[in-house]
Motif scaffolding. Structure first.
Motif, PDB file in Angstrom:
ATOM      1  N   VAL A 221      45.771  48.552  33.514  1.00  0.00           N
ATOM      2  CA  VAL A 221      45.391  48.472  34.799  1.00  0.00           C
ATOM      3  C   VAL A 221      45.028  47.035  35.134  1.00  0.00           C
ATOM      4  CG1 VAL A 221      43.336  48.866  35.997  1.00  0.00           C
ATOM      5  CG2 VAL A 221      44.077  50.714  34.701  1.00  0.00           C
ATOM      6  N   ASN A 222      44.642  46.008  34.552  1.00  0.00           N
ATOM      7  CA  ASN A 222      44.342  44.862  34.535  1.00  0.00           C
ATOM      8  C   ASN A 222      45.791  43.861  34.977  1.00  0.00           C
ATOM      9  OD1 ASN A 222      41.364  44.836  34.659  1.00  0.00           O
ATOM     10  ND2 ASN A 222      41.468  44.514  32.552  1.00  0.00           N
ATOM     11  N   GLN A 223      46.527  44.278  34.151  1.00  0.00           N
ATOM     12  CA  GLN A 223      48.109  43.871  34.238  1.00  0.00           C
ATOM     13  C   GLN A 223      48.683  43.972  35.648  1.00  0.00           C
ATOM     14  OE1 GLN A 223      50.733  44.535  31.060  1.00  0.00           O
ATOM     15  NE2 GLN A 223      52.459  44.223  32.400  1.00  0.00           N
ATOM     16  N   LEU A 224      48.613  45.406  36.071  1.00  0.00           N
ATOM     17  CA  LEU A 224      48.982  45.882  37.140  1.00  0.00           C
ATOM     18  C   LEU A 224      48.225  45.245  38.250  1.00  0.00           C
ATOM     19  CD1 LEU A 224      49.976  49.504  36.332  1.00  0.00           C
ATOM     20  CD2 LEU A 224      51.469  47.734  36.606  1.00  0.00           C
ATOM     21  N   GLU A 229      48.841  41.683  42.768  1.00  0.00           N
ATOM     22  CA  GLU A 229      48.025  40.799  43.833  1.00  0.00           C
ATOM     23  C   GLU A 229      46.805  41.426  44.347  1.00  0.00           C
ATOM     24  OE1 GLU A 229      50.276  38.040  46.524  1.00  0.00           O
ATOM     25  OE2 GLU A 229      51.432  37.518  44.999  1.00  0.00           O
ATOM     26  N   LEU A 230      46.174  42.364  43.692  1.00  0.00           N
ATOM     27  CA  LEU A 230      44.931  42.987  43.925  1.00  0.00           C
ATOM     28  C   LEU A 230      43.572  42.301  43.378  1.00  0.00           C
ATOM     29  CD1 LEU A 230      44.554  45.263  45.877  1.00  0.00           C
ATOM     30  CD2 LEU A 230      44.410  46.853  44.073  1.00  0.00           C
ATOM     31  N   LYS A 231      43.822  41.505  42.581  1.00  0.00           N
ATOM     32  CA  LYS A 231      43.004  40.722  41.506  1.00  0.00           C
ATOM     33  C   LYS A 231      42.095  40.136  42.530  1.00  0.00           C
ATOM     34  CE  LYS A 231      42.164  38.255  37.534  1.00  0.00           C
ATOM     35  NZ  LYS A 231      40.953  37.466  37.759  1.00  0.00           N
ATOM     36  N   ASN A 232      42.407  39.538  43.522  1.00  0.00           N
ATOM     37  CA  ASN A 232      41.276  38.749  44.082  1.00  0.00           C
ATOM     38  C   ASN A 232      40.355  39.678  44.833  1.00  0.00           C
ATOM     39  OD1 ASN A 232      40.384  36.163  45.341  1.00  0.00           O
ATOM     40  ND2 ASN A 232      41.337  36.965  47.352  1.00  0.00           N
ATOM     41  N   PHE A 233      40.929  40.780  45.682  1.00  0.00           N
ATOM     42  CA  PHE A 233      40.108  41.705  46.448  1.00  0.00           C
ATOM     43  C   PHE A 233      39.371  42.483  45.080  1.00  0.00           C
ATOM     44  CE2 PHE A 233      39.757  46.427  46.964  1.00  0.00           C
ATOM     45  CZ  PHE A 233      38.979  46.425  48.194  1.00  0.00           C
ATOM     46  N   LEU A 260      47.055  49.090  45.988  1.00  0.00           N
ATOM     47  CA  LEU A 260      46.294  50.121  45.163  1.00  0.00           C
ATOM     48  C   LEU A 260      47.266  51.247  44.855  1.00  0.00           C
ATOM     49  CD1 LEU A 260      43.674  50.823  43.618  1.00  0.00           C
ATOM     50  CD2 LEU A 260      42.828  51.839  45.802  1.00  0.00           C
ATOM     51  N   ALA A 261      48.086  51.622  45.802  1.00  0.00           N
ATOM     52  CA  ALA A 261      48.877  52.795  45.742  1.00  0.00           C
ATOM     53  C   ALA A 261      49.874  52.392  44.743  1.00  0.00           C
ATOM     54  CB  ALA A 261      49.647  53.284  47.033  1.00  0.00           C
ATOM     55  N   LEU A 262      50.540  51.167  44.809  1.00  0.00           N
ATOM     56  CA  LEU A 262      51.539  50.794  43.877  1.00  0.00           C
ATOM     57  C   LEU A 262      51.002  50.645  42.295  1.00  0.00           C
ATOM     58  CD1 LEU A 262      52.987  47.892  45.934  1.00  0.00           C
ATOM     59  CD2 LEU A 262      54.280  49.767  45.107  1.00  0.00           C
ATOM     60  N   VAL A 263      49.760  50.313  42.176  1.00  0.00           N
ATOM     61  CA  VAL A 263      49.061  50.125  40.864  1.00  0.00           C
ATOM     62  C   VAL A 263      48.920  51.598  40.208  1.00  0.00           C
ATOM     63  CG1 VAL A 263      47.085  49.635  39.641  1.00  0.00           C
ATOM     64  CG2 VAL A 263      47.708  47.757  41.282  1.00  0.00           C
ATOM     65  N   ARG A 264      48.498  52.329  41.036  1.00  0.00           N
ATOM     66  CA  ARG A 264      48.492  53.841  40.739  1.00  0.00           C
ATOM     67  C   ARG A 264      49.807  54.516  40.392  1.00  0.00           C
ATOM     68  NH1 ARG A 264      45.474  57.814  44.752  1.00  0.00           N
ATOM     69  NH2 ARG A 264      47.175  57.325  46.045  1.00  0.00           N
ATOM     70  N   ASN A 289      56.473  38.301  46.927  1.00  0.00           N
ATOM     71  CA  ASN A 289      55.941  38.351  45.650  1.00  0.00           C
ATOM     72  C   ASN A 289      55.823  39.335  44.848  1.00  0.00           C
ATOM     73  OD1 ASN A 289      55.335  35.490  46.057  1.00  0.00           O
ATOM     74  ND2 ASN A 289      53.431  35.878  46.504  1.00  0.00           N
ATOM     75  N   ILE A 290      55.554  40.655  45.408  1.00  0.00           N
ATOM     76  CA  ILE A 290      55.424  41.760  44.890  1.00  0.00           C
ATOM     77  C   ILE A 290      56.830  42.411  44.462  1.00  0.00           C
ATOM     78  CG2 ILE A 290      54.869  44.337  45.490  1.00  0.00           C
ATOM     79  CD1 ILE A 290      52.321  43.545  46.670  1.00  0.00           C
ATOM     80  N   LEU A 291      57.651  42.279  45.448  1.00  0.00           N
ATOM     81  CA  LEU A 291      58.959  42.777  45.160  1.00  0.00           C
ATOM     82  C   LEU A 291      59.612  41.944  43.948  1.00  0.00           C
ATOM     83  CD1 LEU A 291      60.105  43.133  48.953  1.00  0.00           C
ATOM     84  CD2 LEU A 291      60.017  44.682  46.888  1.00  0.00           C
ATOM     85  N   GLU A 292      59.513  40.752  43.924  1.00  0.00           N
ATOM     86  CA  GLU A 292      59.762  39.898  42.878  1.00  0.00           C
ATOM     87  C   GLU A 292      59.399  40.289  41.403  1.00  0.00           C
ATOM     88  OE1 GLU A 292      59.124  36.067  44.214  1.00  0.00           O
ATOM     89  OE2 GLU A 292      60.916  35.752  45.123  1.00  0.00           O
ATOM     90  N   ASN A 293      57.976  40.658  41.490  1.00  0.00           N
ATOM     91  CA  ASN A 293      57.331  41.076  40.352  1.00  0.00           C
ATOM     92  C   ASN A 293      57.832  42.410  40.048  1.00  0.00           C
ATOM     93  OD1 ASN A 293      55.732  39.028  40.100  1.00  0.00           O
ATOM     94  ND2 ASN A 293      53.993  39.777  41.137  1.00  0.00           N
TER      95      ASN A 293
END
Length: 323
Positions: A221-224, A229-233, A260-264, A289-293
């Motif tokens: 969960v934390n890695q995703l 890029e949801l960590k800051n929120f 959040l939907a991508l993490v899920r 950034n997300i696409l590159e990740n």
């Protein structure tokens, strides 16, 4: 079957919408008819005009006060009849699929998806015609085209949500035809739709909802969360992962909901991820950034992008353009 039920539900919804206007019309008619009947009866029995005015006025005031309540009762009765029908549709579908769900298992995706001369028609209108394509395991595929070109229809065929009107769909060289096969195939897939559905629950529960039978993997969960890029929120939220998503998602922006939907979707660890315009609420830098990740950390996943954004092509190994 779902298309048939959807059509039946649409007809029921139209009837409900129209019938909501009927109670008021009927009540107004009966009020006027009742008023005329009372006046006629009083005139026939030779009651004095003063008494007639008093009785009719009382009748009018009482009717006027009761009118909204009667109207609400009749409208709610119509709603109950409508939703009882919807319930019967859901029960029928769930009962049909109960045995399928009990026997559910993930049919491992190991090689390729192949569409052979696939066509799809709806109400005698050709949506897709003679589509031939092959998606190999690990491919990053961009399904590109304007609105109405059949992008969503094509991906729904691949996911087994629709059946082709003509042609065949192979998964690892096996035709997926029975309900059980389709359900097993769908266990391999995560979908991030355009319209994100979130529960009025904690952020964590919204992430792990699709994986309730397994132990919580908080490290994943934390890695995703970091990758998307949801960590800051979350770090800035008072209760972190236990933060409750409000009704209407008012405490989240559109971009945060998409992340959040991508993490899920990726927490489920599926073989195939379908992203339907899944970055359209993100700013250009965050989307990049997300696409590159996605490419960097999900190299073994088969990812299908459904989009009208031509910039997505540069991240994909294959592009399917629909016009």
């Amino acid at each position: 079957q779902l298309l048939k039920k959807n059509h039946e539900h649409s007809e029921s919804a139209i009837f409900l919408h129209a019938s909501n206007y009927f109670p008021r019309l009927f009540l107004e008619f009966f009020f006027m008819a009742g008023s005329l009947t009372v006046v006629f009866f009083l005139l026939v029995t030779e009651v004095s005009s003063v008494k007639i005015v008093t009785i009719v006025s009382t009748y009018g005031v009482v009717s006027f006060r009761m009118f909204p309540s009667f109207n609400k009762i009749m409208v709610n009765f119509q709603n109950l009849k409508h939703y009882e029908y919807i319930k019967s549709i859901l029960v029928e579908v769930l009962n049909d699929d109960d045995q399928i769900i009990q026997n559910s298992k993930s049919s491992k995706f190991s090689n390729r998806i192949k569409l052979e001369n696939v066509s799809f028609r709806y109400n005698d209108k050709n949506i897709l015609n003679n589509i031939n394509l092959e998606i190999k395991k690990g491919d990053k595929v961009c399904i590109l085209g304007p609105s109405g070109s059949g992008k969503s229809t094509l991906v729904n065929l691949i996911m087994g949500l629709l059946r082709p009107s003509d042609g065949k769909i192979y998964i690892d060289d096996k035709i997926i035809s029975t309900k059980q096969d389709i359900h097993n195939w769908q266990n391999n897939i995560s979908l991030v739709p355009q319209d994100i559905v979130l529960l009025n629950d904690s952020l964590l529960n919204n992430i792990v909802i699709s994986d309730t039978n397994k132990k919580l993997d908080i490290n994943l969960v934390n890695q995703l969360i970091e990758n998307f890029e949801l960590k800051n929120f979350i770090d800035n939220s008072k209760n972190k992962l236990d933060t409750i998503i409000s009704d209407g998602h008012l405490n989240m922006s559109g971009g945060q909901k998409q992340r959040l939907a991508l993490v899920r979707a990726f927490y489920k660890n599926p073989s195939i991820i379908v992203l339907d315009e899944a970055t359209n609420s993100l700013d250009n830098k965050t989307a990049k950034n997300i696409l590159e990740n996605l490419i960097k950390f999900q190299d073994d996943k088969t990812i299908i992008f459904v989009t009208h954004d031509e910039k997505i092509k540069q991240y994909c190994s294959k592009t399917i353009e629909l016009t």
